[in-house]
Design a protein around this motif. Sequence first.
Motif, PDB file in Angstrom:
ATOM      1  N   UNK A 171       0.826  -1.206   0.000  1.00  0.00           N
ATOM      2  CA  UNK A 171       0.000   0.000   0.000  1.00  0.00           C
ATOM      3  C   UNK A 171       0.866   1.264   0.000  1.00  0.00           C
ATOM      4  N   UNK A 172       1.988   1.201   0.694  1.00  0.00           N
ATOM      5  CA  UNK A 172       2.850   2.379   0.824  1.00  0.00           C
ATOM      6  C   UNK A 172       4.206   1.932   1.347  1.00  0.00           C
ATOM      7  N   UNK A 173       5.179   2.842   1.299  1.00  0.00           N
ATOM      8  CA  UNK A 173       6.481   2.579   1.900  1.00  0.00           C
ATOM      9  C   UNK A 173       7.040   3.880   2.462  1.00  0.00           C
ATOM     10  N   UNK A 174       8.072   3.752   3.251  1.00  0.00           N
ATOM     11  CA  UNK A 174       8.682   4.921   3.903  1.00  0.00           C
ATOM     12  C   UNK A 174      10.192   4.830   3.742  1.00  0.00           C
ATOM     13  N   UNK A 175      10.807   5.877   3.195  1.00  0.00           N
ATOM     14  CA  UNK A 175      12.244   5.852   2.937  1.00  0.00           C
ATOM     15  C   UNK A 175      12.924   7.090   3.508  1.00  0.00           C
ATOM     16  N   UNK A 181      20.893  12.671   0.777  1.00  0.00           N
ATOM     17  CA  UNK A 181      20.735  11.226   0.623  1.00  0.00           C
ATOM     18  C   UNK A 181      20.032  10.881  -0.684  1.00  0.00           C
ATOM     19  N   UNK A 182      20.139  11.748  -1.659  1.00  0.00           N
ATOM     20  CA  UNK A 182      19.414  11.552  -2.914  1.00  0.00           C
ATOM     21  C   UNK A 182      19.791  10.236  -3.589  1.00  0.00           C
ATOM     22  N   UNK A 204      10.990  10.042   5.424  1.00  0.00           N
ATOM     23  CA  UNK A 204      11.507  10.271   6.783  1.00  0.00           C
ATOM     24  C   UNK A 204      12.903  10.885   6.677  1.00  0.00           C
ATOM     25  N   UNK A 205      13.365  11.444   7.777  1.00  0.00           N
ATOM     26  CA  UNK A 205      14.671  12.111   7.854  1.00  0.00           C
ATOM     27  C   UNK A 205      14.829  13.179   6.780  1.00  0.00           C
ATOM     28  N   UNK A 252       8.213  14.830   9.992  1.00  0.00           N
ATOM     29  CA  UNK A 252       9.192  15.650  10.703  1.00  0.00           C
ATOM     30  C   UNK A 252       9.077  15.374  12.193  1.00  0.00           C
ATOM     31  N   UNK A 253      10.219  15.071  12.823  1.00  0.00           N
ATOM     32  CA  UNK A 253      10.253  14.904  14.270  1.00  0.00           C
ATOM     33  C   UNK A 253      10.563  16.237  14.920  1.00  0.00           C
ATOM     34  N   UNK A 254       9.628  16.742  15.702  1.00  0.00           N
ATOM     35  CA  UNK A 254       9.763  18.082  16.282  1.00  0.00           C
ATOM     36  C   UNK A 254       9.866  18.012  17.800  1.00  0.00           C
ATOM     37  N   UNK A 255      10.836  18.719  18.359  1.00  0.00           N
ATOM     38  CA  UNK A 255      11.106  18.664  19.798  1.00  0.00           C
ATOM     39  C   UNK A 255      10.676  19.917  20.539  1.00  0.00           C
TER      40      UNK A 255
END
Length: 381
Positions: A171-175, A181-182, A204-205, A252-255
């Motif tokens: 259905x989907x993936x996450x990279x 990192x292209x 991600x990242x 995005x991981x936000x702190x």
Amino acid sequence: MKYRRNDKLGVEVSALGFGCMRLPVVNNDFGAIDEPEAIRMIRHAIDKGVNYLDTAYPYHRGNSELLVAKVIKDGYREKVYIADKLPMWEVKTAEDADRLLEEQLGKLEVETIDFYLLHALNRGHWETVKKFDLIRWGEQKKKEGKIRFFGFSFHDGPDVFKEIVDGHTWDFCQIQYNFMDEHDQAGRMGLDYAHSKGIGVIIMEPLRGGDIVRNLPDKIMDIYKNHKPLRAPVDWAFRWLWDQEKVWFVLSGMSLMTEVEEDLKLASEAEVGCLTDDDREMIEQVKKVYLQLRPVNCTFCRYCQPCPKEIFIPWIFSIYNDWFSYNNKGKTRAMLQMIAKDKRPSECIECGKCVEACPQGLDVIGLLKDVDKLGKELGVE
């Protein structure tokens, strides 16, 4: 907030998803989430249009899922898609998958997880998937209504990625994907290939853990300052991704609340075609300078593998290069610390096989000594 629709799945997701791996903590304890502040931040993002929360079994030492359960109370569950992941390193038997999913459903206090991923697939974990027939298992969980969409996240090379994509109608993936990192891990090749198969690609990242937006070298900052329009490095990093039609949406991981506000503002302008040709050329210049800072011309071809001492030389050189490019002491130390003691650079027996195999003509033995010296300087135990 801008949204991007996936016609195959029939869902529309905010251009910005909230990654729940880097939440605010108490006393620098990664496992001790500052719950009031984290809940305030995430709910504020949801109120402003974010509709995707990404968590995982190990995040914040197992406490991220529990935090998300608190966030989605008071009517917030109906406003968001929840993503969680099967920790592949914990799957030792076929029964483990059921046990772990049930544990996660309980921690999240939900009957269904909207987006469920096989976490961090690589060559080894893909073999685990095949051994325990986890694809059939995942599809069965969809039929049971315990998960809605089934996908995977990925950390390995392009050949492995292509094999996994071809292994199922996902259905989907996450990279992991950003302008530095292209061409690493799945990279642009993976993005293109998954998209060609009708698989939605989540990113991600996007900021490479902050590497490409914090403590930037003067040469990099000069490029940004001399380009018009004048934008912050974080703005350019996100725009580089949102500019691409094949990118579904970005996590995005936000702190900090200030980071939430900044990312929300940027996401309100997230559109395909948000960069000009001059903008793209400027980012290429930034990338070129970063690459020039790297002392080891390792292309990750892996011709040096296998090493008699099982030293994963390409990965070690990647960590070493990142130290010179991004000068992130804490991250470099942590990455070197992750390497098993019997597979560290100091274990090199100087057999010379890697030197003979290296198409770049690198002094692999000498460079491993340099990495070992850096590790000692950074206090790697």
